[in-house]
Design a protein around this motif. Sequence first.
Motif, PDB file in Angstrom:
ATOM      1  N   PHE A  78       0.798  -1.222   0.000  1.00  0.00           N
ATOM      2  CA  PHE A  78       0.000   0.000   0.000  1.00  0.00           C
ATOM      3  C   PHE A  78       0.833   1.276   0.000  1.00  0.00           C
ATOM      4  N   CYS A  79       2.086   1.166   0.410  1.00  0.00           N
ATOM      5  CA  CYS A  79       2.885   2.389   0.420  1.00  0.00           C
ATOM      6  C   CYS A  79       3.398   2.626  -0.986  1.00  0.00           C
ATOM      7  N   ASN A  80       2.488   2.848  -1.849  1.00  0.00           N
ATOM      8  CA  ASN A  80       2.836   2.996  -3.256  1.00  0.00           C
ATOM      9  C   ASN A  80       2.347   4.364  -3.733  1.00  0.00           C
ATOM     10  N   ASN A 105      15.810   5.875  -2.405  1.00  0.00           N
ATOM     11  CA  ASN A 105      14.544   5.254  -2.793  1.00  0.00           C
ATOM     12  C   ASN A 105      14.520   3.757  -2.510  1.00  0.00           C
ATOM     13  N   ARG A 106      13.330   3.283  -2.257  1.00  0.00           N
ATOM     14  CA  ARG A 106      13.107   1.845  -2.082  1.00  0.00           C
ATOM     15  C   ARG A 106      12.911   1.229  -3.456  1.00  0.00           C
ATOM     16  N   ASN A 107      12.010   1.824  -4.217  1.00  0.00           N
ATOM     17  CA  ASN A 107      11.749   1.366  -5.575  1.00  0.00           C
ATOM     18  C   ASN A 107      12.571   2.229  -6.542  1.00  0.00           C
ATOM     19  N   ASN A 109      12.187   2.902  -9.409  1.00  0.00           N
ATOM     20  CA  ASN A 109      11.329   3.744 -10.267  1.00  0.00           C
ATOM     21  C   ASN A 109      11.067   5.104  -9.628  1.00  0.00           C
ATOM     22  N   ASN A 110      11.303   5.206  -8.313  1.00  0.00           N
ATOM     23  CA  ASN A 110      11.069   6.479  -7.621  1.00  0.00           C
ATOM     24  C   ASN A 110      12.354   7.284  -7.458  1.00  0.00           C
ATOM     25  N   ALA A 111      13.327   7.002  -8.293  1.00  0.00           N
ATOM     26  CA  ALA A 111      14.579   7.776  -8.259  1.00  0.00           C
ATOM     27  C   ALA A 111      14.315   9.165  -8.824  1.00  0.00           C
ATOM     28  N   PRO A 156       4.897   6.175  12.395  1.00  0.00           N
ATOM     29  CA  PRO A 156       4.524   4.904  11.742  1.00  0.00           C
ATOM     30  C   PRO A 156       5.423   4.553  10.562  1.00  0.00           C
ATOM     31  N   CYS A 157       6.034   5.560   9.940  1.00  0.00           N
ATOM     32  CA  CYS A 157       6.868   5.301   8.754  1.00  0.00           C
ATOM     33  C   CYS A 157       8.086   4.442   9.115  1.00  0.00           C
ATOM     34  N   LEU A 158       8.523   4.576  10.380  1.00  0.00           N
ATOM     35  CA  LEU A 158       9.768   3.894  10.764  1.00  0.00           C
ATOM     36  C   LEU A 158       9.595   2.378  10.849  1.00  0.00           C
ATOM     37  N   THR A 159       8.340   1.916  10.917  1.00  0.00           N
ATOM     38  CA  THR A 159       8.087   0.473  10.869  1.00  0.00           C
ATOM     39  C   THR A 159       8.764  -0.119   9.636  1.00  0.00           C
ATOM     40  N   CYS A 160       8.727   0.616   8.533  1.00  0.00           N
ATOM     41  CA  CYS A 160       9.273   0.111   7.272  1.00  0.00           C
ATOM     42  C   CYS A 160      10.469   0.916   6.745  1.00  0.00           C
ATOM     43  N   HIS A 161      10.732   2.080   7.323  1.00  0.00           N
ATOM     44  CA  HIS A 161      11.843   2.904   6.816  1.00  0.00           C
ATOM     45  C   HIS A 161      12.857   3.234   7.906  1.00  0.00           C
ATOM     46  N   GLY A 162      12.704   2.616   9.097  1.00  0.00           N
ATOM     47  CA  GLY A 162      13.591   2.955  10.217  1.00  0.00           C
ATOM     48  C   GLY A 162      14.879   2.149  10.216  1.00  0.00           C
ATOM     49  N   LEU A 178      11.725  -8.071  -2.072  1.00  0.00           N
ATOM     50  CA  LEU A 178      10.937  -7.321  -3.063  1.00  0.00           C
ATOM     51  C   LEU A 178      11.756  -6.198  -3.699  1.00  0.00           C
ATOM     52  N   TYR A 179      12.624  -5.580  -2.879  1.00  0.00           N
ATOM     53  CA  TYR A 179      13.397  -4.411  -3.331  1.00  0.00           C
ATOM     54  C   TYR A 179      14.884  -4.639  -3.076  1.00  0.00           C
ATOM     55  N   PRO A 180      15.539  -5.424  -3.943  1.00  0.00           N
ATOM     56  CA  PRO A 180      16.945  -5.765  -3.684  1.00  0.00           C
ATOM     57  C   PRO A 180      17.885  -4.557  -3.637  1.00  0.00           C
ATOM     58  N   LEU A 192      13.806  14.327   6.246  1.00  0.00           N
ATOM     59  CA  LEU A 192      13.301  14.524   4.886  1.00  0.00           C
ATOM     60  C   LEU A 192      13.387  13.184   4.149  1.00  0.00           C
ATOM     61  N   ARG A 193      12.216  12.589   3.897  1.00  0.00           N
ATOM     62  CA  ARG A 193      12.178  11.250   3.298  1.00  0.00           C
ATOM     63  C   ARG A 193      12.211  11.330   1.777  1.00  0.00           C
ATOM     64  N   GLY A 194      11.711  12.439   1.246  1.00  0.00           N
ATOM     65  CA  GLY A 194      11.661  12.596  -0.205  1.00  0.00           C
ATOM     66  C   GLY A 194      10.816  13.808  -0.560  1.00  0.00           C
TER      67      GLY A 194
HETATM   68  C1  HEC Z   1       4.230  -1.106   5.613  1.00  0.00           C
HETATM   69  C2  HEC Z   1       5.538  -0.581   5.244  1.00  0.00           C
HETATM   70  C3  HEC Z   1       5.670   0.892   4.965  1.00  0.00           C
HETATM   71  C4  HEC Z   1       5.314   1.930   5.788  1.00  0.00           C
HETATM   72  C5  HEC Z   1       4.683   1.867   7.156  1.00  0.00           C
HETATM   73  C6  HEC Z   1       5.702   3.145   5.084  1.00  0.00           C
HETATM   74  N1  HEC Z   1       6.279   2.836   3.877  1.00  0.00           N
HETATM   75 FE1  HEC Z   1       7.005   4.147   2.517  1.00  0.00          FE
HETATM   76  N2  HEC Z   1       7.396   2.650   1.230  1.00  0.00           N
HETATM   77  C7  HEC Z   1       7.154   1.310   1.504  1.00  0.00           C
HETATM   78  C8  HEC Z   1       7.371   0.552   0.275  1.00  0.00           C
HETATM   79  C9  HEC Z   1       7.202  -0.939   0.113  1.00  0.00           C
HETATM   80  C10 HEC Z   1       7.736   1.495  -0.731  1.00  0.00           C
HETATM   81  C11 HEC Z   1       8.018   1.226  -2.197  1.00  0.00           C
HETATM   82  C12 HEC Z   1       6.708   1.459  -2.965  1.00  0.00           C
HETATM   83  C13 HEC Z   1       6.840   1.280  -4.436  1.00  0.00           C
HETATM   84  O1  HEC Z   1       7.208   0.175  -4.869  1.00  0.00           O
HETATM   85  O2  HEC Z   1       6.586   2.254  -5.177  1.00  0.00           O
HETATM   86  C14 HEC Z   1       7.732   2.805  -0.077  1.00  0.00           C
HETATM   87  C15 HEC Z   1       8.022   3.965  -0.751  1.00  0.00           C
HETATM   88  C16 HEC Z   1       7.978   5.217  -0.178  1.00  0.00           C
HETATM   89  C17 HEC Z   1       8.302   6.451  -0.876  1.00  0.00           C
HETATM   90  C18 HEC Z   1       8.664   6.605  -2.354  1.00  0.00           C
HETATM   91  C19 HEC Z   1      10.134   6.663  -2.592  1.00  0.00           C
HETATM   92  C20 HEC Z   1      10.825   5.322  -2.483  1.00  0.00           C
HETATM   93  O3  HEC Z   1      11.603   5.168  -1.533  1.00  0.00           O
HETATM   94  O4  HEC Z   1      10.574   4.412  -3.315  1.00  0.00           O
HETATM   95  C21 HEC Z   1       8.171   7.462   0.028  1.00  0.00           C
HETATM   96  C22 HEC Z   1       8.427   8.935  -0.199  1.00  0.00           C
HETATM   97  C23 HEC Z   1       7.739   6.850   1.276  1.00  0.00           C
HETATM   98  N3  HEC Z   1       7.630   5.484   1.115  1.00  0.00           N
HETATM   99  C24 HEC Z   1       7.453   7.568   2.411  1.00  0.00           C
HETATM  100  C25 HEC Z   1       6.828   7.004   3.521  1.00  0.00           C
HETATM  101  C26 HEC Z   1       6.342   7.798   4.643  1.00  0.00           C
HETATM  102  C27 HEC Z   1       6.471   9.307   4.764  1.00  0.00           C
HETATM  103  C28 HEC Z   1       5.760   6.918   5.514  1.00  0.00           C
HETATM  104  C29 HEC Z   1       5.015   7.252   6.797  1.00  0.00           C
HETATM  105  C30 HEC Z   1       3.863   8.122   6.651  1.00  0.00           C
HETATM  106  C31 HEC Z   1       5.911   5.571   4.954  1.00  0.00           C
HETATM  107  N4  HEC Z   1       6.556   5.671   3.746  1.00  0.00           N
HETATM  108  C32 HEC Z   1       5.494   4.407   5.578  1.00  0.00           C
HETATM  109  C33 HEC Z   1       6.794   0.748   2.700  1.00  0.00           C
HETATM  110  C34 HEC Z   1       6.276   1.474   3.768  1.00  0.00           C
END
Ligand code: HEC
Length: 203
Positions: A78-80, A105-107, A109-111, A156-162, A178-180, A192-194
């Motif tokens: 869902f974080c798409n 970036n994680r994906n 494509n989001n570079a 909450p973002c740190l669950t997946c970006h911490g 998923l994201y090697p 600043l995440r992006g």
């Molecule tokens: C459940 C796990 C999860 C959480 C929680 C989460 N993210 Fe992500 N995030 C992801 C994933 C997976 C992607 C790659 C999505 C894609 O393939 O486009 C991503 C991508 C992103 C991107 C796009 C750039 C990139 O790195 O590809 C941003 C910006 C981002 N997240 C910000 C946030 C922020 C801000 C929060 C908190 C509000 C957050 N995320 C919470 C999993 C998460």
Amino acid sequence: MNRKYLIIITAIAGAIWLQSCTEKTPEKVEKNVQYVSGKDEVTYLKIGNEITDTVQATLKANLMKAMENGGPQNALRFCNAQAMELTAMYSQKYGTDVKRVSDKNRNPNNAPTEKELAVLDDFKKMLKAGEPLSAKVAIDADGKKHYYAPIFTGGPCLTCHGNPKNMQPELVSVIDSLYPTDKAKGYALDELRGIWSVKFKNS
Ligand code: HEC
């Protein structure tokens, strides 16, 4: 050595040095972001804010619901940025191209593009200088308006970006498979995440 030759050599060396300097200038100008102010800024800030606020709220709601239902692993998809229906709707209504990009970036494509990277750098400089960050409107080389806004990390973002050490190990392994090339771990709170990058193709 004859003094005359020395002068000539110095002059040539100087010319080469000068040339290498002037050669660098256009590249720098190219990368500079031309921000706009006045009426265009007001107009496009308003639409840009509306779009990114709505897409962000939807992303967050979906994410939270998915986390409650099946934990972060279920929420991953869902974080798409392409909250598809919404971005398609805005694309029709305003002729926009809505993206979320990050230098870490994680994906892949989001570079960021070079321009987006320059905006990220501008935002980072402002943060360092203690200036408040807010959305900006710039004008692209093709004359179209382009909206940029900072994206910060919340709890909450740190669950997946911490820090991976504090993340669920199963989650880390799913993300890594998923994201090697994932670069989007290791964030702390309020970093600043992006950026949002919204191009107004009909402007
Ligand atoms: C459940 C796990 C999860 C959480 C929680 C989460 N993210 Fe992500 N995030 C992801 C994933 C997976 C992607 C790659 C999505 C894609 O393939 O486009 C991503 C991508 C992103 C991107 C796009 C750039 C990139 O790195 O590809 C941003 C910006 C981002 N997240 C910000 C946030 C922020 C801000 C929060 C908190 C509000 C957050 N995320 C919470 C999993 C998460």
